[in-house]
Scaffold this active site. Structure first.
Site, PDB file in Angstrom:
ATOM      1  N   HIS A  79       0.818  -1.213   0.000  1.00 40.45           N
ATOM      2  CA  HIS A  79       0.000   0.000   0.000  1.00 40.45           C
ATOM      3  C   HIS A  79       0.854   1.267   0.000  1.00 40.45           C
ATOM      4  O   HIS A  79       0.347   2.356  -0.263  1.00 40.45           O
ATOM      5  CB  HIS A  79      -1.015  -0.006   1.154  1.00 40.45           C
ATOM      6  CG  HIS A  79      -0.468   0.361   2.488  1.00 40.45           C
ATOM      7  ND1 HIS A  79      -0.147  -0.577   3.453  1.00 40.45           N
ATOM      8  CD2 HIS A  79      -0.175   1.557   3.035  1.00 40.45           C
ATOM      9  CE1 HIS A  79       0.307   0.045   4.526  1.00 40.45           C
ATOM     10  NE2 HIS A  79       0.313   1.339   4.304  1.00 40.45           N
ATOM     11  N   ASP A 125      -0.132  -7.525   1.718  1.00 35.39           N
ATOM     12  CA  ASP A 125       0.333  -6.131   1.597  1.00 35.39           C
ATOM     13  C   ASP A 125       1.865  -6.090   1.497  1.00 35.39           C
ATOM     14  O   ASP A 125       2.539  -5.574   2.371  1.00 35.39           O
ATOM     15  CB  ASP A 125      -0.168  -5.365   2.838  1.00 35.39           C
ATOM     16  CG  ASP A 125       0.076  -3.865   2.748  1.00 35.39           C
ATOM     17  OD1 ASP A 125       0.336  -3.380   1.634  1.00 35.39           O
ATOM     18  OD2 ASP A 125       0.000  -3.207   3.801  1.00 35.39           O
ATOM     19  N   SER A 218       4.421   2.293   8.084  1.00 33.90           N
ATOM     20  CA  SER A 218       4.128   1.199   7.152  1.00 33.90           C
ATOM     21  C   SER A 218       5.333   0.803   6.327  1.00 33.90           C
ATOM     22  O   SER A 218       6.098   1.656   5.889  1.00 33.90           O
ATOM     23  CB  SER A 218       3.049   1.635   6.165  1.00 33.90           C
ATOM     24  OG  SER A 218       1.818   1.637   6.794  1.00 33.90           O
TER      25      SER A 218
END
Ligand SMILES: *[C@@H]1O[C@H](CO)[C@@H](O)[C@H](O)[C@H]1NC(C)=O
Ligand SMILES: *[C@@H]1O[C@H](CO)[C@@H](O)[C@H](O)[C@H]1NC(C)=O
Length: 417
Positions: A79, A125, A218
């Site tokens: 992402h 992801d 992230s």
């Protein structure tokens, strides 16, 4: 605790109206250290900052974390890169500050996102960034991380690092942060997130909350016993009790990672064929190669700036030619080096500043002169040499990246693999 950013609130509402009947909860996609302490890059040499620009003239700003797998490859969250262009990103290695100008900058050549990645559920992801210019490992501030082979045990202590926000909706850290959490039982994660928590994920935190990854962490690491067990992915809020942080389960996607790395690595391809066209690309792309090929008007430099440069010389230290290491065991040089010397007398010195006194002297195993080489015109003046042993990548020696194409019209030079 601060209020959720507006965009996020809108998304949350949209999601709820679409899926009111489902037990699936809203992830924070532009994600995600809360409750951590200042960390030094010396203890987290594999951590990179993925910076992104959002317009043509914009500056590259910290966007996500990432993990160095080898000199050419970064592992991050899908992402973080989505469907964006490689030109939107730079990778900064060897720095512990979010906005500083220190560290090594690398551009991205191409991105491979896991084929099962689902942007709406955040499943799988995971993405690999293949760099256009390799990171030179110093093993002090820049080095690779190894991957776990099996999923970590429930209750295993884990460390999460990043420059993300220091609280939910709060400001981003300037200094790299590290926080210690625990790998939680899968049933706790399912209790929190229902079917949205999948086999490709693991969750970690403290049952009471208070420590977690947060926005812009992230893509960064969850380490267990110094190996990469998770990639920071999503959560609901940050550090909330009952809403543990969710990570990509590295053990689950390990085969995909290793196979994708092998398939995309220029160095590991078993190509021992070199075309003249490639060679001209090499020269055009790396004008500094003139150092290797007999330079005129140069300045003194250091082997650490040009670690692919080698010297072809005799055992008694007569320098014959320069060359460039293009694979761990293959050197490209000029054909004329072989005109006046018996190849048996030629050795290759690697990792040397001084042409005769340092580095390592390696015998030649095989060599091949381009068929079209003409000594009177110096046409096709290229030769390829296979060393008797592979050279290890280091600060002093490493391959130079070369474009490999098999365009026959340019004539080929081959060496036995
Ligand atoms: C992503 O997951 C959702 C929910 O399971 C599903 O409806 C959708 O088709 C998936 N998208 C892709 C591209 O697989
Ligand atoms: C070094 O070796 C080469 C070939 O082996 C020879 O031609 C040359 O004369 C030698 N030089 C010295 C200084 O011994």
């Amino acid at each position: 605790m601060s209020v959720l950013p507006l965009a996020l609130t809108v998304l949350l509402l949209l999601f709820l109206s679409n899926a009111a009947a489902s037990s699936i909860q809203m992830p924070q996609l532009e994600n995600r250290i809360v409750g951590g302490v200042d960390a030094t890059i010396l203890h987290h040499k594999h951590q990179i900052s993925l910076r992104r620009k959002t317009c043509k003239e914009c500056a590259y700003l910290h966007h996500c974390g990432g993990n160095i797998l080898n000199e050419d490859t970064i592992l991050t969250a899908a992402h973080c890169v989505g469907e964006r262009d490689v030109g939107d990103f730079t990778v900064i290695a060897g720095t512990e500050t979010r906005t500083g100008s220190e560290g090594l900058v690398a551009r991205i050549d191409h991105i491979v996102v896991h084929e099962h990645y689902n942007a709406s559920t955040t499943d799988y992801d995971v993405a690999l960034l293949f760099l256009a210019t390799p990171l030179l490992f110093d093993n002090v501030r820049i080095a690779a991380v190894s991957l776990v082979t099996t999923a970590p045990a429930v209750g295993a202590p884990a460390t999460v690092t990043g420059w993300g926000t220091l609280s939910e909706g709060g400001v981003q850290a300037q200094q790299l942060q590290a926080v210690n959490v625990f790998v939680l039982d899968r049933s706790m994660c399912t209790a929190a997130y229902g079917g949205r928590f999948t086999a490709a994920m693991l969750c970690a935190g403290l049952p009471a909350g208070g420590k977690d990854a947060c926005q812009r962490d992230s893509g960064g690491p969850l380490l267990v016993a110094n190996q990469l067990a998770g990639i920071i992915s999503w959560g609901v809020g940050c550090a909330r009790a009952g809403n543990p942080g969710v990570y990509v389960n590295v053990a689950h996607v390990r085969t995909w990672i290793t196979e994708t790395v092998a398939a995309n690595s220029l160095y590991d391809k078993d190509v021992c064929t070199l075309s003249i066209k490639d060679f001209s690309h090499l020269i055009a792309y790396h004008a500094s190669l003139s150092v290797a090929l007999g330079f005129i008007g140069g300045a003194e430099t250091s082997i650490t700036a040009h670690p692919y440069v080698v010297s072809l010389q005799t055992a008694n230290g007569t320098h014959i030619c320069g060359g460039a290491l293009i694979k761990k065991q293959i050197v490209v040089t000029t054909a004329q080096c072989f005109v006046f010397y018996d190849p048996k007398q030629i050795f290759v010195r690697v990792g040397n500043n001084n042409y005769v006194s340092d580095g390592e002297l390696i015998p030649i195993d095989a060599y091949r002169i381009n068929e079209n080489f003409d000594f009177t015109t110096m046409d096709s003046d290229v030769a390829v040499v296979k060393l008797a042993k592979s050279v290890k990548n280091s600060r002093l020696t490493r391959e130079i990246k070369m474009l490999v194409s098999l365009d026959l019209s340019y004539g080929l030079v081959e060496v036995p693999c």
